[in-house]
Design a protein around this motif. Sequence first.
Motif, short mmCIF file in Angstrom:
data_model
loop_
_atom_site.label_atom_id
_atom_site.label_comp_id
_atom_site.label_asym_id
_atom_site.label_seq_id
_atom_site.Cartn_x
_atom_site.Cartn_y
_atom_site.Cartn_z
N LEU A 1 48.20 43.24 48.57
CA LEU A 1 48.80 43.82 47.37
C LEU A 1 48.29 43.08 46.14
CD1 LEU A 1 50.80 45.83 46.06
CD2 LEU A 1 52.54 44.02 46.21
N TRP A 2 47.75 43.86 45.19
CA TRP A 2 47.30 43.30 43.92
C TRP A 2 48.45 43.30 42.92
CZ3 TRP A 2 42.70 41.00 43.06
CH2 TRP A 2 41.64 41.28 43.93
N TYR A 3 48.61 42.15 42.24
CA TYR A 3 49.50 42.03 41.08
C TYR A 3 48.59 41.77 39.88
CZ TYR A 3 53.41 40.97 44.35
OH TYR A 3 54.36 40.99 45.35
N VAL B 1 41.12 35.06 37.07
CA VAL B 1 41.34 35.19 35.62
C VAL B 1 40.04 35.69 35.01
CG1 VAL B 1 41.84 33.98 33.47
CG2 VAL B 1 43.10 33.39 35.54
N ASN B 2 40.13 36.85 34.37
CA ASN B 2 38.96 37.48 33.74
C ASN B 2 37.79 37.62 34.72
OD1 ASN B 2 40.26 37.68 31.20
ND2 ASN B 2 39.73 35.54 30.75
N GLY B 3 38.14 38.02 35.94
CA GLY B 3 37.12 38.28 36.95
C GLY B 3 36.63 37.07 37.69
N GLN B 4 37.06 35.88 37.30
CA GLN B 4 36.62 34.65 37.95
C GLN B 4 37.68 34.17 38.95
OE1 GLN B 4 33.47 33.32 37.44
NE2 GLN B 4 33.27 35.25 36.28
N HIS B 5 37.22 33.87 40.15
CA HIS B 5 38.12 33.37 41.18
C HIS B 5 38.44 31.91 40.88
CE1 HIS B 5 39.09 31.95 45.40
NE2 HIS B 5 39.85 33.02 45.30
N ILE B 6 39.70 31.61 40.57
CA ILE B 6 40.04 30.23 40.20
C ILE B 6 40.59 29.43 41.37
CG2 ILE B 6 40.48 30.91 37.80
CD1 ILE B 6 43.50 30.55 38.42
N GLY B 7 40.92 30.10 42.47
CA GLY B 7 41.40 29.35 43.62
C GLY B 7 42.22 30.20 44.57
N ASN B 8 42.53 29.62 45.73
CA ASN B 8 43.37 30.30 46.71
C ASN B 8 44.26 29.28 47.39
OD1 ASN B 8 42.03 29.41 49.38
ND2 ASN B 8 40.31 30.21 48.20
N TYR B 9 45.25 29.79 48.10
CA TYR B 9 46.20 28.89 48.76
C TYR B 9 46.69 29.56 50.04
CZ TYR B 9 50.09 25.67 49.50
OH TYR B 9 50.95 24.73 50.03
N TRP C 1 25.47 43.99 55.45
CA TRP C 1 26.66 43.57 54.70
C TRP C 1 26.83 44.39 53.43
CZ3 TRP C 1 27.06 41.09 49.79
CH2 TRP C 1 25.84 40.95 49.12
N ARG C 2 27.99 44.25 52.84
CA ARG C 2 28.27 44.78 51.50
C ARG C 2 29.51 44.06 50.97
NH1 ARG C 2 29.41 50.51 50.44
NH2 ARG C 2 30.68 49.62 48.78
N PRO C 3 29.59 43.88 49.65
CA PRO C 3 30.76 43.20 49.08
C PRO C 3 31.95 44.14 48.98
CG PRO C 3 29.25 43.81 47.33
CD PRO C 3 28.58 44.20 48.62
N GLU C 4 33.13 43.58 48.98
CA GLU C 4 34.34 44.34 48.65
C GLU C 4 34.33 44.60 47.14
OE1 GLU C 4 38.13 46.12 48.46
OE2 GLU C 4 36.70 45.87 50.11
N ASN C 5 34.48 45.86 46.76
CA ASN C 5 34.46 46.24 45.34
C ASN C 5 35.82 45.97 44.72
OD1 ASN C 5 34.14 47.34 42.84
ND2 ASN C 5 33.70 49.42 43.53
N MET C 6 35.87 44.97 43.84
CA MET C 6 37.14 44.59 43.22
C MET C 6 37.09 44.69 41.70
SD MET C 6 38.15 41.24 45.52
CE MET C 6 36.70 40.31 45.03
N ASP C 7 36.05 45.31 41.13
CA ASP C 7 35.87 45.31 39.68
C ASP C 7 37.06 45.92 38.94
OD1 ASP C 7 33.49 44.10 40.04
OD2 ASP C 7 32.24 45.86 39.62
N SER C 8 37.59 47.04 39.47
CA SER C 8 38.68 47.70 38.75
C SER C 8 39.93 46.83 38.71
CB SER C 8 39.00 49.05 39.40
OG SER C 8 39.40 48.86 40.75
N PHE C 9 40.07 45.92 39.69
CA PHE C 9 41.24 45.04 39.72
C PHE C 9 41.00 43.78 38.89
CE2 PHE C 9 41.03 46.78 44.23
CZ PHE C 9 41.70 47.95 43.88
N LEU C 10 39.78 43.24 38.99
CA LEU C 10 39.51 41.96 38.36
C LEU C 10 39.23 42.09 36.87
CD1 LEU C 10 37.24 40.25 41.05
CD2 LEU C 10 39.72 40.32 40.90
N LEU C 11 38.56 43.16 36.47
CA LEU C 11 38.13 43.29 35.08
C LEU C 11 39.00 44.24 34.27
CD1 LEU C 11 34.27 43.47 35.70
CD2 LEU C 11 35.67 41.46 35.19
N LYS C 12 39.62 45.21 34.95
CA LYS C 12 40.41 46.20 34.23
C LYS C 12 41.91 46.09 34.51
CE LYS C 12 36.53 49.45 34.40
NZ LYS C 12 36.07 50.78 34.87
N GLY C 13 42.26 45.49 35.64
CA GLY C 13 43.66 45.34 35.98
C GLY C 13 44.37 46.66 36.22
#
Length: 534
Positions: free
Chosen positions: A185-187, A219-227, A150-162
């Motif tokens: 698509l990332w917003y 928000v600030n790299g923390q997953h707050i929920g999904n729908y 396994w390996r994680p999806e790298n999302m740091d540039s989106f979650l922490l830097k936007g």
Amino acid sequence: MYHGGTNFDRTSGGPYITTSYDYDAPLDEFGNLNQPKYGHLKQLHDVLHSMEKTLTHGNISTIDFGNLATATVYKTEEGSSCFFGNVNETSDAIISFQGSSYVVPPWSVSILPDCKTETYNTAKVTTQTSVMVKKPNEAEDEPTTLKWSWRPENMDSFLLKGKGESTMRQLFDQKVVSNDQSDYLWYMTTVDLKEKDPVWGKNMSLRINSTAHVLHAFVNGQHIGNYRAENGKFHYVFEQDAKFNVGANVISLLSITVGLPNYGAFFENVPAGITGPVFIIGRNGDETITKDLSGHKWSYKTGLNGFENQLFSAQSPSTWSGESVPFNRTMTWYKTTFKAPLGNEPVAVDLLGLGKGTAWINGNNIGRYWPAFLSSEDGCAAECNYRGTYYAEKCQTNCGEPTQRWYHVPRSFLNSDGDNTLVLFEEIGGNPSFVNFQTVRVGSVCANVDEKNVLELSCNGKPISAIKFASFGNPGGKCGSFEKGTCEASKDAADILTDECVGKEKCSIDVSEDKFGAPECGGATRRLAVEAIC
């Protein structure tokens, strides 16, 4: 539709259309004969072909017998052909025509090529029913369970830097930005908050007006929920408590589509994505304050890093870990190897236990999977009656089950020698340890045929191994649970069929009292019921 198929990759359209489709076609998704429909339709084609000249050159007349029974007659100088119809949903029609009497079952049509002898009726099925089964992978040296890395999806540039590819001061439809090049698509936007900001407080939340099929909010790299939007209800408001900081706050929203509409009026105008507005909500006592972020500077990024770096490719240089493989983890990639199943039967991979994502075999995208999406528990009936007008919900099955569990793996995608690679991208969390490969084949065949017909049994290229049940008379039950009736032929039907069929790939049996003996059934129509194991 005559032949089913598979929507590989992102071709299924949507929203929410499975990769598998055959709509009960005569040839199913895997190319197998869908019996009895294939055989029943073949008989119809043969009968109509025999009447070709009469149907194309004959003069047409109609007779109304009353009580919803009719006859349509095609007549030429050489002869006539007749269709007797009964659209009554509950009662047989007794039709007297040219000195003879005919019984037409409810909601059916009888065909008489010479207007004398009935050779086909839509409700009288004289072909076998094939029961398809799935067998475990029997490849040589294949372990009982697959070994995963396994390996994680790298999302740091989106979650922490936007950081994204483009920036605009408004929220755009996902189709406009992504041009349908990806489901993702990332917003992203950054919001500076001060303690004196009116919206600041101890109880804050993020409110999103969305048309995304699936939404993940960070928000600030923390997953707050999904729908997940309900099918047909794609306009919704998602709101979740969030922890904001004094200073810069990065809000990252991942919008996911599951197929886009591809038919209907103005289908290209159906919204998808985060259409807004997006608010930060602050609550101080009874006071609720909103901060509209819709006009902020939004950064956009199409796709995910793993897709961009082609982690699904055999040539990908990325590093995978085989240690402490996590289950039920969001945004995670999994990889394993397996041997191709022996033989030439169609192959399916069972993805039950996974959540939602995409699967690849040797770099070939076999489509989106979503076994965590269960169908409604309502709408299925214990018994199905096809009589009467058709409607979409008629005779539904598998209520409360995953909308799809088995996914087609074409043999052309597989290496017959050596290892094959399966890669999964899991979005919402699942357990890949349940994943396994199976082959699709005919497990048994059944028939329940009136006398004076010829029954053909076939195991689709495999030999018939045993006769599980056979009775000539008035047997009851259905395929898989036949039982003997109150009258039975003098000869043992099972012994006769064993001699005629076992060990052969197919056999033909004349359903008659000469073959099986003459049961005394009080004038009722006598039938042969049989279940054979393949």
